[in-house]
Each structure stands twice: as C-alpha cells, then as structure tokens.
Write an enzyme that holds these catalytic residues in place. Structure first.
Site, PDB file in Angstrom:
ATOM      1  N   GLU A 240       9.671  17.254  15.100  1.00  0.00           N
ATOM      2  CA  GLU A 240       9.743  17.041  13.558  1.00  0.00           C
ATOM      3  C   GLU A 240       9.089  18.145  12.706  1.00  0.00           C
ATOM      4  O   GLU A 240       7.827  18.101  12.792  1.00  0.00           O
ATOM      5  CB  GLU A 240       9.797  15.679  13.151  1.00  0.00           C
ATOM      6  CG  GLU A 240       9.901  15.331  11.747  1.00  0.00           C
ATOM      7  CD  GLU A 240       9.915  13.816  11.281  1.00  0.00           C
ATOM      8  OE1 GLU A 240      10.744  13.295  10.605  1.00  0.00           O
ATOM      9  OE2 GLU A 240       8.648  13.317  11.843  1.00  0.00           O
TER      10      GLU A 240
ATOM     11  N   CYS B  31      13.213  11.528   6.525  1.00  0.00           N
ATOM     12  CA  CYS B  31      13.179  11.404   7.990  1.00  0.00           C
ATOM     13  C   CYS B  31      14.709  11.437   8.434  1.00  0.00           C
ATOM     14  O   CYS B  31      14.779  11.823   9.798  1.00  0.00           O
ATOM     15  CB  CYS B  31      12.619   9.870   8.310  1.00  0.00           C
ATOM     16  SG  CYS B  31      13.508   8.491   7.465  1.00  0.00           S
TER      17      CYS B  31
ATOM     18  N   GLU C 193       9.698   1.986  11.030  1.00  0.00           N
ATOM     19  CA  GLU C 193      10.790   2.965  10.897  1.00  0.00           C
ATOM     20  C   GLU C 193       9.733   4.465  10.704  1.00  0.00           C
ATOM     21  O   GLU C 193       9.103   4.630   9.652  1.00  0.00           O
ATOM     22  CB  GLU C 193      11.765   2.913   9.762  1.00  0.00           C
ATOM     23  CG  GLU C 193      12.578   1.901   9.971  1.00  0.00           C
ATOM     24  CD  GLU C 193      13.482   1.736  11.143  1.00  0.00           C
ATOM     25  OE1 GLU C 193      13.659   2.760  11.697  1.00  0.00           O
ATOM     26  OE2 GLU C 193      13.519   0.893  11.752  1.00  0.00           O
TER      27      GLU C 193
ATOM     28  N   LYS D  50       0.807  -1.266   0.103  1.00  0.00           N
ATOM     29  CA  LYS D  50       0.030   0.080   0.018  1.00  0.00           C
ATOM     30  C   LYS D  50       1.075   1.319  -0.158  1.00  0.00           C
ATOM     31  O   LYS D  50       1.572   1.480   0.951  1.00  0.00           O
ATOM     32  CB  LYS D  50      -0.999   0.136   1.202  1.00  0.00           C
ATOM     33  CG  LYS D  50      -1.981   0.957   1.234  1.00  0.00           C
ATOM     34  CD  LYS D  50      -1.854   1.967   2.415  1.00  0.00           C
ATOM     35  CE  LYS D  50      -2.532   3.451   2.540  1.00  0.00           C
ATOM     36  NZ  LYS D  50      -2.114   4.456   1.544  1.00  0.00           N
TER      37      LYS D  50
END
Length: 484
Positions: free
Chosen positions: A385, A284, A250, A175
């Site tokens: 973040e 990331c 992750e 997906k």
C-alpha cells in the site's frame, strides 16, 4: 495563535493533565497553524473511560427514540456549520473544498440515518416448541466502546463509528488522529449542544501510545472499533482480544480495477483516474492497481497518463483537482515508493513522481500524480500500500488472468471491473476476493446504508461497518424464554 481545543470528559471541556499541547498545521501551507489540541496522557484517557463506564446504565436505559432525537439535533447543528466545517477540514487535512464538503455532508447524513435507526432497535419473536411460552430476542448495548479513527476521513469515519454506537445505547471514548482532529471535535461539540448526557461521549486527543493503548486494554472498555493501517490495526486487535473485547478493525488496501477489451477506454480512464487520484490517493479504497487487458493496454496507458498530467494541483481552499499530502511523512512515503518502483522494481515511470516546491507549493506537501507502466505483480509497487496518488498499470492476456492477478494480494478491501460483458461482470462480483466489488465504477465511494469492510489483511473480518451491520457490532443479542 489559536486557543487549544480541550478534551471532552464527563460532559466538561478539560485540559490535559500534561499541561502540553500540539499544533495542527495546514498541509498546503505549513506556516499556518490551524488548531491546537491537548497532548493527553494515559491518565486523561483513563478518566474518559471511567466517565463513560459511569454513564453506561443511564444511557442504555434511555429509550431509543430519545437517543435518536439527540443525534438528529446534532445533525442539524452540523448542517448549520457545514461551510465552516468544510473549510476547516480542507485547511487541516488538505482535501479540496468539493471533497471536504462531500465528506461533511456524509457525516450529517450518517447522524440522521442512525437517528432514525435508534427507534428501530428491537428483536424478533419466534415460535416456541412448548406451550404457554413466548420466545423472543432483544438487542442490548455492549457498554463502553473505544473508537480510534484516522486522519484521511476525519469527520466521516468518526461519525460512522460514533453514531451507531450511541444509537445502540453504548457510551464511547473517541480518539481521533492527531493530524486532523478538529472536525471530529466538532462532532462532540454538536452532541454536547444537542443535550447529550455527561459521560456518554468523550473526546481525548493525543498520541496512540498514550491515549490509544488504554482504549484497547482498559478493563472498562467492552469493544474497540479501529480504522487505520494494517500494522497498527493488527496490534490493536491482538491487545484488545487478550481480555475478550469485541474488536472491529478496518485497515489497508491495494485495490485493483480490471479493464477488459469490451470497455470504453475513455470511460475506464475516467473511472481509474478518479479512484486513483481523488483525495490525493489517501483513501484505503483508492485504486492503486489498474489491471488492463493487452488488447487495450497501450491505449489505456496513454489515456491515464494524459489524465494524470491534466490534474490541477493547488491548496485545497482553491478547489483545484488535487490537494497536498496530509503530512511530510506521508509525502516522503509516497516519494520512497516512487523511487523503489523506478530503481528497484524496474517499472516504467510514465508521468509524475516529483515533489512540487516552487511558488504556491513551497510550504506544502505537494506531489505530482504518478503513473507506472510495465508493472508485474511481484513488484513492491504492485503489492504494498502506497497511500498516495500513485497508480501501477499491469498487463494481462485474459479475463481469467486479470482476476487471478487481482486476487494475488494480501489485501482485499475494494475492487472493480470495467466491462460490457455481463458474464465477466457476474463472475468478477462472485469470485473477486474483496469486501466491496464494483462493476463499471471507481473503487472509492460508499453508500452509508450498506455494509462496508474488507477481507484478508484489510480487515479483522469480524463485523462490518455502516448500515444495519454498524448496529450489529455495537449490540449483543439476548434470547428470552417467557413461560406465562
């Protein structure tokens, strides 16, 4: 209008049972529809899972070298389309052509790497404490795996999940993120053209609630590999482990680069700038915190400000230095953090922070590269973040303080130091709380044959990705006692 890409289920290209589709827009020019995909339902995802389960035994019994041959054939087909894939990735995700081309090549290389690894899968022979006994291990596939991938590396991350899963003998349901699914679809097309048996790999586009949820809770799924935000990854891990599925997530990062007095400041600026502003900061592993010794702080701030102001911003197809954000929501998130840093945190805005709207920027999601100085570690801009081209610069008085600040964070994905002091370099590598530690390199950029993953809120810290570690996640070890 483009023809809607169909899902791939049990070796067939099929429409969603919903009858609905969604558009993928060019983030540099939202008047352009790059592609259409199926707005899939839970039933579509369940059908893909059932097809994968039905194909498990045949694929698991296929010899590893034969599985590898199919991966190699798929890699060749991807290589023949590299220019087309590069442009498609740029038009749907926003990366510059150079950035997109590098990512496409990485996906090709990953398929080739695991094509070879498929022949190496085996086990170990040990000495038995008894006579007339052979003692050995063998690695076996888990069964059916669910792969949920993000938009920021829309071909590389699907490749580094899909290739080891198939090499190890698993079947899979992929997906992709809805913002940039076309190049992941092309991976599946290449596998289909290479002769992958029906049901072994399946592709279902759509929302996380409709498609992602069955991949975490369906009884036919044996393992889930996810890359994305910490909030979503945490929910995925909780849902999947309810029935003891193997899980690998992750997630986010708030990655530091520590700059010490022994560093060449110009070199440090280049390292931090590339890590902070490359791929529009949408990685990331992007550097979002520069932790700089007070002896070189002012010089570094001046240098990184000049670096940010020199960046040429344009649509990715023009191959400038930086392209747009992928979606309006991502752009708004970055602008919100700029406002928080300036008005609530009290950081000093050195440059950038504005949305670009004139001329070629009118119909895209463009923002200026942004640098904040006078940042302290308790500010939100230093702890949360951002996922955009925003750099927070913090001042420290010693190596020890710099290391302490680097570790004083909920995340632990990637970290780097710029120094010519060997003792500092070694101590940093030993004690920084991150899954990736770099010396005199940017925080971004990964080798495909070594493990990748994070600590703390950046990862479930169960299994690593890539290299041999990528195969570890997708296999289980059986120990055999053979008394002859």
């Amino acid at each position: 209008m483009p023809i809607a890409h169909r899902n791939y289920v049990d070796g067939e290209w099929v429409e969603s049972r919903s009858g609905d589709t969604f558009e993928v827009l060019n983030p540099a020019n939202t008047d352009e529809v790059v592609a259409e995909f199926q707005s899939s339902t839970t039933e579509d995802a369940e059908a893909a899972i059932e097809a994968a389960v039905a194909a498990e035994d045949e694929w698991a019994s296929t010899p590893g070298p034969k599985r590898g041959t199919i991966l190699e054939e798929a890699a060749q087909r991807l290589e023949a389309q590299k220019d087309e894939l590069t442009e498609t990735l740029t038009r749907e995700e926003g990366k510059t052509l150079d950035e997109a081309g590098g990512e496409v090549q990485r996906a090709i290389d990953i398929f080739r790497y695991y094509a070879q690894k498929a022949s190496d899968l085996g086990g170990t022979v040990k000495s038995s404490s008894g006579t007339d006994t052979t003692l050995y291990t063998k690695r076996e596939p888990l069964g059916t795996v669910g792969l949920i991938t993000p938009w920021n590396y829309p071909i590389a991350i699907p490749a580094w999940k899909l290739a080891p899963a198939l090499a190890a003998g698993n079947t899979a349901v992929l997906k992709p993120a809805s913002a940039a699914p076309t190049v992941a679809w092309k991976l599946i097309e290449a596998l289909d053209d290479a002769g992958l048996p029906a049901g072994v790999a399946n592709f279902v586009a759509g929302s996380g609630s409709a498609v992602g949820a069955p991949l975490t809770d369906h009884e036919g799924v044996d393992a889930v590999s996810f890359t994305g935000s910490t909030a979503v990854g945490t929910a995925v891990a909780r849902d999947a482990t309810d029935d003891l599925k193997r899980v690998q997530c992750e997630m986010g990062g708030k990655n530091p680069t520590v700059v010490m007095p022994s560093a060449d400041v110009d070199e440090a600026v280049d390292i931090v700038g590339a890590g902070a502003f490359g791929v529009t900061g949408q990685a990331c592993t992007a550097c979002s915190r520069a932790i700089v010794h007070e002896d070189v702080y002012d010089e570094f701030v001046a240098g990184i400000t000049d670096y940010a102001e020199s960046i040429e911003i344009a649509p990715g197809v023009e191959n400038a230095d930086m392209g747009p954000h992928v979606t309006n929501s991502e752009l708004e998130g970055t602008l919100e953090y700029v406002e928080i840093a300036a008005e609530e945190d009290g950081a000093t805005l050195e440059t950038g922070g504005e949305r670009l709207t004139d001329g070629q920027y009118d119909d895209g999601y463009f923002v200026e590269p942004t640098v904040f100085s006078d940042v302290t570690n308790d500010m939100r801009i230093a702890q949360e973040e951002v996922f955009g081209p925003v750099l927070a610069v913090l001042r420290v008085g010693s190596f020890e303080e710099g290391l302490e600040v680097a570790n004083d964070i909920d995340y632990g994905l990637s970290a780097s130091i710029v120094t010519q002091d060997l003792a500092e370099a070694n101590e940093f590598a030993e004690t920084v709380e991150a899954g990736v530690a770099k010396v005199n390199e940017k925080t971004t950029g990964l080798e495909l044959h070594v493990p990748f993953g994070g600590y703390k809120d950046s990862s479930t810290d169960t299994y690593r990705e890539q290299g041999d570690a990528g195969l570890d996640f997708f296999t289980s070890t059986k120990t055999v006692y053979m008394n002859y």
